[in-house]
Design a protein around this motif. Structure first.
Motif, PDB file in Angstrom:
ATOM      1  N   ILE A  18       0.831  -1.198   0.000  1.00 27.58           N
ATOM      2  CA  ILE A  18       0.000   0.000   0.000  1.00 27.58           C
ATOM      3  C   ILE A  18       0.868   1.252   0.000  1.00 27.58           C
ATOM      4  O   ILE A  18       0.552   2.259  -0.650  1.00 27.58           O
ATOM      5  CB  ILE A  18      -0.992  -0.033   1.194  1.00 27.58           C
ATOM      6  N   GLU A  19       2.000   1.202   0.692  1.00 27.30           N
ATOM      7  CA  GLU A  19       2.928   2.328   0.696  1.00 27.30           C
ATOM      8  C   GLU A  19       3.545   2.531  -0.683  1.00 27.30           C
ATOM      9  O   GLU A  19       3.685   3.660  -1.166  1.00 27.30           O
ATOM     10  CB  GLU A  19       4.016   2.104   1.745  1.00 27.30           C
ATOM     11  N   CYS A  20       3.888   1.424  -1.328  1.00 31.73           N
ATOM     12  CA  CYS A  20       4.472   1.479  -2.674  1.00 31.73           C
ATOM     13  C   CYS A  20       3.484   2.057  -3.681  1.00 31.73           C
ATOM     14  O   CYS A  20       3.820   2.910  -4.501  1.00 31.73           O
ATOM     15  CB  CYS A  20       4.915   0.080  -3.089  1.00 31.73           C
ATOM     16  N   ILE A  21       2.238   1.579  -3.617  1.00 34.11           N
ATOM     17  CA  ILE A  21       1.203   2.064  -4.531  1.00 34.11           C
ATOM     18  C   ILE A  21       0.992   3.566  -4.352  1.00 34.11           C
ATOM     19  O   ILE A  21       0.874   4.309  -5.332  1.00 34.11           O
ATOM     20  CB  ILE A  21      -0.110   1.293  -4.305  1.00 34.11           C
ATOM     21  N   HIS A  22       0.963   4.019  -3.114  1.00 32.96           N
ATOM     22  CA  HIS A  22       0.765   5.447  -2.856  1.00 32.96           C
ATOM     23  C   HIS A  22       1.876   6.278  -3.491  1.00 32.96           C
ATOM     24  O   HIS A  22       1.622   7.342  -4.082  1.00 32.96           O
ATOM     25  CB  HIS A  22       0.709   5.699  -1.346  1.00 32.96           C
ATOM     26  N   GLU A  23       3.092   5.779  -3.421  1.00 34.32           N
ATOM     27  CA  GLU A  23       4.228   6.507  -3.994  1.00 34.32           C
ATOM     28  C   GLU A  23       4.071   6.672  -5.503  1.00 34.32           C
ATOM     29  O   GLU A  23       4.254   7.770  -6.035  1.00 34.32           O
ATOM     30  CB  GLU A  23       5.531   5.773  -3.671  1.00 34.32           C
ATOM     31  N   TRP A  24       3.744   5.551  -6.203  1.00 41.45           N
ATOM     32  CA  TRP A  24       3.661   5.718  -7.658  1.00 41.45           C
ATOM     33  C   TRP A  24       2.379   6.409  -8.113  1.00 41.45           C
ATOM     34  O   TRP A  24       2.336   7.010  -9.198  1.00 41.45           O
ATOM     35  CB  TRP A  24       3.939   4.432  -8.421  1.00 41.45           C
ATOM     36  N   GLY A  35      -5.679   7.965 -16.591  1.00 40.08           N
ATOM     37  CA  GLY A  35      -6.210   6.747 -15.976  1.00 40.08           C
ATOM     38  C   GLY A  35      -5.527   6.374 -14.684  1.00 40.08           C
ATOM     39  O   GLY A  35      -5.387   5.184 -14.372  1.00 40.08           O
ATOM     40  N   SER A  36      -5.112   7.375 -13.897  1.00 42.29           N
ATOM     41  CA  SER A  36      -4.506   7.112 -12.601  1.00 42.29           C
ATOM     42  C   SER A  36      -5.445   7.651 -11.517  1.00 42.29           C
ATOM     43  O   SER A  36      -6.135   8.651 -11.721  1.00 42.29           O
ATOM     44  CB  SER A  36      -3.133   7.781 -12.497  1.00 42.29           C
ATOM     45  N   PHE A  37      -5.455   6.993 -10.351  1.00 44.90           N
ATOM     46  CA  PHE A  37      -6.543   7.222  -9.398  1.00 44.90           C
ATOM     47  C   PHE A  37      -6.083   7.632  -8.007  1.00 44.90           C
ATOM     48  O   PHE A  37      -6.611   7.159  -7.005  1.00 44.90           O
ATOM     49  CB  PHE A  37      -7.404   5.946  -9.304  1.00 44.90           C
ATOM     50  N   LEU A  38      -5.137   8.558  -7.930  1.00 45.31           N
ATOM     51  CA  LEU A  38      -4.769   9.092  -6.618  1.00 45.31           C
ATOM     52  C   LEU A  38      -5.984   9.754  -5.956  1.00 45.31           C
ATOM     53  O   LEU A  38      -6.106   9.765  -4.729  1.00 45.31           O
ATOM     54  CB  LEU A  38      -3.625  10.098  -6.744  1.00 45.31           C
ATOM     55  N   CYS A  39      -6.898  10.283  -6.764  1.00 43.95           N
ATOM     56  CA  CYS A  39      -8.097  10.936  -6.233  1.00 43.95           C
ATOM     57  C   CYS A  39      -8.957   9.971  -5.417  1.00 43.95           C
ATOM     58  O   CYS A  39      -9.774  10.399  -4.597  1.00 43.95           O
ATOM     59  CB  CYS A  39      -8.925  11.533  -7.364  1.00 43.95           C
ATOM     60  N   ASN A  40      -8.776   8.674  -5.619  1.00 42.00           N
ATOM     61  CA  ASN A  40      -9.525   7.658  -4.885  1.00 42.00           C
ATOM     62  C   ASN A  40      -8.677   6.973  -3.817  1.00 42.00           C
ATOM     63  O   ASN A  40      -8.967   5.849  -3.407  1.00 42.00           O
ATOM     64  CB  ASN A  40     -10.087   6.603  -5.845  1.00 42.00           C
ATOM     65  N   TRP A  41      -7.620   7.642  -3.364  1.00 41.62           N
ATOM     66  CA  TRP A  41      -6.703   7.025  -2.434  1.00 41.62           C
ATOM     67  C   TRP A  41      -7.392   6.542  -1.158  1.00 41.62           C
ATOM     68  O   TRP A  41      -7.129   5.438  -0.670  1.00 41.62           O
ATOM     69  CB  TRP A  41      -5.558   7.967  -2.085  1.00 41.62           C
ATOM     70  N   ASN A  42      -8.297   7.341  -0.603  1.00 43.07           N
ATOM     71  CA  ASN A  42      -8.986   6.943   0.629  1.00 43.07           C
ATOM     72  C   ASN A  42      -9.782   5.659   0.425  1.00 43.07           C
ATOM     73  O   ASN A  42      -9.840   4.799   1.312  1.00 43.07           O
ATOM     74  CB  ASN A  42      -9.903   8.063   1.123  1.00 43.07           C
ATOM     75  N   LYS A  63       7.931  -5.553  -6.163  1.00 42.63           N
ATOM     76  CA  LYS A  63       7.077  -4.417  -5.820  1.00 42.63           C
ATOM     77  C   LYS A  63       5.673  -4.598  -6.395  1.00 42.63           C
ATOM     78  O   LYS A  63       5.485  -5.254  -7.421  1.00 42.63           O
ATOM     79  CB  LYS A  63       7.673  -3.122  -6.376  1.00 42.63           C
ATOM     80  N   ALA A  64       4.716  -3.964  -5.735  1.00 46.01           N
ATOM     81  CA  ALA A  64       3.349  -3.955  -6.243  1.00 46.01           C
ATOM     82  C   ALA A  64       3.259  -2.978  -7.408  1.00 46.01           C
ATOM     83  O   ALA A  64       3.521  -1.785  -7.249  1.00 46.01           O
ATOM     84  CB  ALA A  64       2.375  -3.552  -5.136  1.00 46.01           C
ATOM     85  N   VAL A  65       2.908  -3.494  -8.590  1.00 49.45           N
ATOM     86  CA  VAL A  65       2.843  -2.636  -9.777  1.00 49.45           C
ATOM     87  C   VAL A  65       1.420  -2.527 -10.317  1.00 49.45           C
ATOM     88  O   VAL A  65       1.190  -1.884 -11.348  1.00 49.45           O
ATOM     89  CB  VAL A  65       3.790  -3.145 -10.885  1.00 49.45           C
ATOM     90  N   ALA A  66       0.457  -3.133  -9.624  1.00 43.50           N
ATOM     91  CA  ALA A  66      -0.947  -3.042 -10.030  1.00 43.50           C
ATOM     92  C   ALA A  66      -1.817  -3.456  -8.853  1.00 43.50           C
ATOM     93  O   ALA A  66      -1.373  -4.168  -7.959  1.00 43.50           O
ATOM     94  CB  ALA A  66      -1.232  -3.932 -11.240  1.00 43.50           C
ATOM     95  N   LEU A  78      -9.315  -0.927 -11.206  1.00 49.65           N
ATOM     96  CA  LEU A  78      -8.182  -1.745 -11.645  1.00 49.65           C
ATOM     97  C   LEU A  78      -7.176  -0.782 -12.246  1.00 49.65           C
ATOM     98  O   LEU A  78      -7.500  -0.023 -13.156  1.00 49.65           O
ATOM     99  CB  LEU A  78      -8.628  -2.765 -12.699  1.00 49.65           C
ATOM    100  N   GLU A  79      -5.966  -0.783 -11.709  1.00 49.57           N
ATOM    101  CA  GLU A  79      -4.942   0.118 -12.235  1.00 49.57           C
ATOM    102  C   GLU A  79      -3.592  -0.572 -12.261  1.00 49.57           C
ATOM    103  O   GLU A  79      -3.204  -1.244 -11.306  1.00 49.57           O
ATOM    104  CB  GLU A  79      -4.855   1.396 -11.383  1.00 49.57           C
ATOM    105  N   VAL A  80      -2.899  -0.368 -13.365  1.00 47.32           N
ATOM    106  CA  VAL A  80      -1.535  -0.875 -13.536  1.00 47.32           C
ATOM    107  C   VAL A  80      -0.598   0.323 -13.622  1.00 47.32           C
ATOM    108  O   VAL A  80      -0.909   1.322 -14.287  1.00 47.32           O
ATOM    109  CB  VAL A  80      -1.417  -1.728 -14.822  1.00 47.32           C
ATOM    110  N   ARG A  81       0.522   0.226 -12.930  1.00 44.89           N
ATOM    111  CA  ARG A  81       1.492   1.329 -12.971  1.00 44.89           C
ATOM    112  C   ARG A  81       1.845   1.658 -14.417  1.00 44.89           C
ATOM    113  O   ARG A  81       2.008   0.761 -15.252  1.00 44.89           O
ATOM    114  CB  ARG A  81       2.755   0.939 -12.186  1.00 44.89           C
ATOM    115  N   ASN A  82       1.980   2.936 -14.712  1.00 50.92           N
ATOM    116  CA  ASN A  82       2.080   3.398 -16.090  1.00 50.92           C
ATOM    117  C   ASN A  82       3.171   2.692 -16.892  1.00 50.92           C
ATOM    118  O   ASN A  82       2.957   2.290 -18.039  1.00 50.92           O
ATOM    119  CB  ASN A  82       2.319   4.913 -16.096  1.00 50.92           C
TER     120      ASN A  82
END
Length: 253
Positions: A18-24, A35-42, A63-66, A78-82
């Motif tokens: 979860i920490e890794c996902i937040h960073e990317w 198509g990235s969803f930091l706006c839905n972080w909560n 590392k978690a990449v999706a 559903l999101e995959v790192r760019n």
């Protein structure tokens, strides 16, 4: 087949994931990645706290990449790192969630294709858009059923209507499902395949009417949610209804 194939595994998310996902996610927002969803972080964090967030761990980096949440039974993300897109990771996450849904006996999947550019991907994964909805889509998982030996072979005809069928006899069925079944002496009709009736946002004007005919005789035509439908074997399930058997009485045969 995907041109590339990322090696890795899928599992439930851990604290380090979860920490890794937040960073990317932060990095992708700074780079204006589509198509990235930091706006839905909560929301992402809430599903992690409920142990309902699955991640793809890339072997090389560990590392978690999706990630994915919603289990494909309610609209999620559903999101995959760019930099890892186009390698089949999203497909593997969807296949994993479908397998989990089958393991739990679920049969009606329900998602929202957001952003709209994801629609071709979801169609490729077997989802069908709901007409008139804001890119909501569904998929019915098929289940073969065991039929007991003996009995009388009967033809089952299921019609699915919007609720306007209740007052407008000219309303046509949106879908018809036909199959053979076996009726035993106890007046129970066993189906060879589970019938699944989606009842989700944007369908049937909000309340599906089901019509059941056996060998051309009308057995039932009314809302699927009514008790009389349940007595016949229409089960209330996640995202709709299902029928494995039809329970008849002396009055209906």
């Amino acid at each position: 087949m995907d041109k590339l194939s990322a090696k890795g595994r899928i599992r439930k998310a851990r604290t380090e994931d979860i920490e890794c996902i937040h960073e990317w996610l932060i990095q992708q927002q700074e780079e204006n990645v589509h198509g990235s969803f930091l706006c839905n972080w909560n929301l992402i964090r809430d599903y992690y706290n409920k142990d309902e967030l699955v991640v793809f761990i890339e072997s090389k980096s560990a590392k978690a990449v999706a990630y994915q949440f919603g289990s494909l039974i309610n609209p999620g993300i559903l999101e995959v790192r760019n930099d890892m897109r186009g390698q089949g990771i999203g497909k593997r996450l969807v296949e994993y969630q479908i397998k989990e849904a089958r393991r739990e006996g679920l049969c009606i999947l329900y998602i929202r294709c957001k952003p709209s550019s994801s629609i071709p991907f979801w169609k490729k994964m077997g989802f069908e858009l709901i007409d008139g909805s804001e890119n909501y889509a569904y998929q019915i998982l098929k289940y073969e059923l065991l039929i007991p030996d003996g009995g009388q072979v009967v033809e089952i005809n299921i019609g699915l209507y919007p609720k306007s069928r209740q007052w407008d006899d000219t309303t046509q069925p949106a879908k018809r499902i036909k199959q053979n079944g076996t009726m035993l002496d106890d007046k129970v009709v066993h189906l060879s395949k589970r019938i699944c009736i989606p009842n989700i946002q944007g369908m049937w004007d909000g309340d599906v009417v089901v019509e059941i005919e056996i060998d051309g005789k009308l057995i039932y035509r009314d809302k699927a949610r009514y008790k009389n439908a349940q007595k016949l074997g229409v089960k209330n399930i996640i995202n709709g209804y299902s029928i494995d058997r039809i329970y008849l009485s002396e009055k209906t045969v």
